[in-house]
Design an enzyme around this catalytic site. Structure first.
Site, PDB file in Angstrom:
ATOM      1  N   ILE A 115      -0.026  -3.028  -1.788  1.00  0.00           N
ATOM      2  CA  ILE A 115      -0.371  -2.565  -3.122  1.00  0.00           C
ATOM      3  C   ILE A 115       0.449  -3.287  -4.207  1.00  0.00           C
ATOM      4  O   ILE A 115       0.038  -3.321  -5.365  1.00  0.00           O
ATOM      5  CB  ILE A 115      -0.163  -1.025  -3.205  1.00  0.00           C
ATOM      6  CG1 ILE A 115      -1.011  -0.424  -4.306  1.00  0.00           C
ATOM      7  CG2 ILE A 115       1.294  -0.656  -3.352  1.00  0.00           C
ATOM      8  CD1 ILE A 115      -1.093   1.098  -4.257  1.00  0.00           C
ATOM      9  N   VAL A 166       8.764   2.433   3.733  1.00  0.00           N
ATOM     10  CA  VAL A 166       7.748   3.240   4.421  1.00  0.00           C
ATOM     11  C   VAL A 166       8.124   3.272   5.898  1.00  0.00           C
ATOM     12  O   VAL A 166       8.214   2.214   6.544  1.00  0.00           O
ATOM     13  CB  VAL A 166       6.327   2.664   4.229  1.00  0.00           C
ATOM     14  CG1 VAL A 166       5.312   3.506   5.011  1.00  0.00           C
ATOM     15  CG2 VAL A 166       5.960   2.611   2.754  1.00  0.00           C
ATOM     16  N   HIS A 180       5.919  -1.815  10.357  1.00  0.00           N
ATOM     17  CA  HIS A 180       4.883  -2.701   9.824  1.00  0.00           C
ATOM     18  C   HIS A 180       5.425  -4.111   9.698  1.00  0.00           C
ATOM     19  O   HIS A 180       6.624  -4.317   9.494  1.00  0.00           O
ATOM     20  CB  HIS A 180       4.351  -2.199   8.481  1.00  0.00           C
ATOM     21  CG  HIS A 180       5.416  -1.933   7.467  1.00  0.00           C
ATOM     22  ND1 HIS A 180       6.155  -0.774   7.488  1.00  0.00           N
ATOM     23  CD2 HIS A 180       5.873  -2.663   6.432  1.00  0.00           C
ATOM     24  CE1 HIS A 180       7.013  -0.797   6.480  1.00  0.00           C
ATOM     25  NE2 HIS A 180       6.883  -1.948   5.825  1.00  0.00           N
TER      26      HIS A 180
HETATM   27  P1  5GP Z   1       8.778  -1.895   3.316  1.00  0.00           P
HETATM   28  O1  5GP Z   1       9.630  -1.969   2.063  1.00  0.00           O
HETATM   29  O2  5GP Z   1       8.854  -0.527   3.938  1.00  0.00           O
HETATM   30  O3  5GP Z   1       9.071  -2.999   4.289  1.00  0.00           O
HETATM   31  O4  5GP Z   1       7.300  -2.164   2.848  1.00  0.00           O
HETATM   32  C1  5GP Z   1       6.441  -1.167   2.417  1.00  0.00           C
HETATM   33  C2  5GP Z   1       5.337  -1.841   1.665  1.00  0.00           C
HETATM   34  O5  5GP Z   1       4.300  -0.902   1.507  1.00  0.00           O
HETATM   35  C3  5GP Z   1       5.732  -2.317   0.260  1.00  0.00           C
HETATM   36  O6  5GP Z   1       5.560  -3.723   0.166  1.00  0.00           O
HETATM   37  C4  5GP Z   1       4.807  -1.541  -0.649  1.00  0.00           C
HETATM   38  O7  5GP Z   1       4.345  -2.296  -1.745  1.00  0.00           O
HETATM   39  C5  5GP Z   1       3.684  -1.136   0.281  1.00  0.00           C
HETATM   40  N1  5GP Z   1       3.034   0.106  -0.083  1.00  0.00           N
HETATM   41  C6  5GP Z   1       3.633   1.278  -0.433  1.00  0.00           C
HETATM   42  N2  5GP Z   1       2.725   2.230  -0.682  1.00  0.00           N
HETATM   43  C7  5GP Z   1       1.504   1.643  -0.479  1.00  0.00           C
HETATM   44  C8  5GP Z   1       0.172   2.132  -0.574  1.00  0.00           C
HETATM   45  O8  5GP Z   1      -0.094   3.291  -0.897  1.00  0.00           O
HETATM   46  N3  5GP Z   1      -0.827   1.257  -0.299  1.00  0.00           N
HETATM   47  C9  5GP Z   1      -0.578  -0.032   0.081  1.00  0.00           C
HETATM   48  N4  5GP Z   1      -1.626  -0.820   0.338  1.00  0.00           N
HETATM   49  N5  5GP Z   1       0.678  -0.528   0.184  1.00  0.00           N
HETATM   50  C10 5GP Z   1       1.708   0.309  -0.095  1.00  0.00           C
END
Ligand code: 5GP
Length: 114
Positions: free
Chosen positions: A31, A96, A100
């Site tokens: 997003i 999150v 992933h």
């Molecule tokens: P992390 O920081 O946990 O490695 O990455 C989480 C990713 O999830 C971030 O790049 C963030 O932009 C993405 N993200 C968070 N909420 C959402 C959402 O509701 N939809 C989508 N498509 N991506 C999300």
């Protein structure tokens, strides 16, 4: 599936731009993209962080990488190159807590890791 935002995407409770799905994983556009192509490859099995990945899930972890590479080949940017990143916990800036793989591509990416 644990109740993270990605779980809601997998269960179609919130929308996402899904680019790939199979029995084991789903991939959708981030997003808040950090590159022209920024996808998230997410196993459907609830695994909070890389620390929680079990030896018996090695095949699933491999499938995440293979799905990302296959996407890059299908979309024609595999030879130009791309980056796969897994963030873990606080110092890794994980936000999150469902495992992933970030796939970043579409332009020369900045070097370095911090
Ligand atoms: P992390 O920081 O946990 O490695 O990455 C989480 C990713 O999830 C971030 O790049 C963030 O932009 C993405 N993200 C968070 N909420 C959402 C959402 O509701 N939809 C989508 N498509 N991506 C999300």
């Amino acid at each position: 599936m644990s109740d993270t935002i990605f779980g809601k995407i997998i269960r179609r409770e919130i929308p996402a731009d899904i680019v790939y799905e199979d029995d084991d994983l789903i991939a959708f556009k981030d997003i808040n993209p950090q590159a022209p192509v920024h996808l998230l490859f997410v196993p459907k099995t609830p695994i909070a962080t890389l620390n929680d990945l079990q030896p018996g899930q090695a095949e699933l972890a491999g499938k995440l990488f293979l799905a990302a590479a296959a996407y890059a080949k299908r979309q024609g940017f595999a030879e130009d190159g791309y980056r796969c990143v897994v963030n873990c916990n606080g110092h890794g800036c994980q936000t999150v807590f469902q495992l992933h793989l970030h796939l970043l591509a579409g332009a020369p990416l900045r070097g370095g890791f911090a």
